[in-house]
Design a protein around this motif. Sequence first.
Motif: not given
Length: 122
Positions: A42-46, A70-72, A87-91
């Motif tokens: 789970t990544v938060t970007l600004k 992995g890449s989102r 978020s990105l799952s199954n990495v």
Amino acid sequence: MKTKHLPILLMLSLAPFTAQSGEVEITQATASKTGSGTYRFTVTLKHEDTGWEHYANKWEVRGQDGTLFGSRELLHPHVNEQPFTRSLSNVKIPSHIKSVVIRAYDSVHGQSPQEFQVSLPE
């Protein structure tokens, strides 16, 4: 060197960084184990998204050696949602890896110079 010049030198040393404004910033990133060797990130970007011409468009999970795990892809601008979290799952990550690096990108500058270290839970 006289100390009265220190604030000026400090401002000059920050000038190259401020010239790069507009790059995406990773404000938070976490990993949770979802199975044997698989994780959810789970990544938060600004980013100062301005629309389709300039927006945060991707983040990646990489090993310390640069291996891509992995890449989102971010398929649209988030002009009115800042900061934003995805978020990105199954990495899948090998068991000997204990931490990873998150890298973020935007459509104008490409890869941000910032890297965010994330320890993997056991």
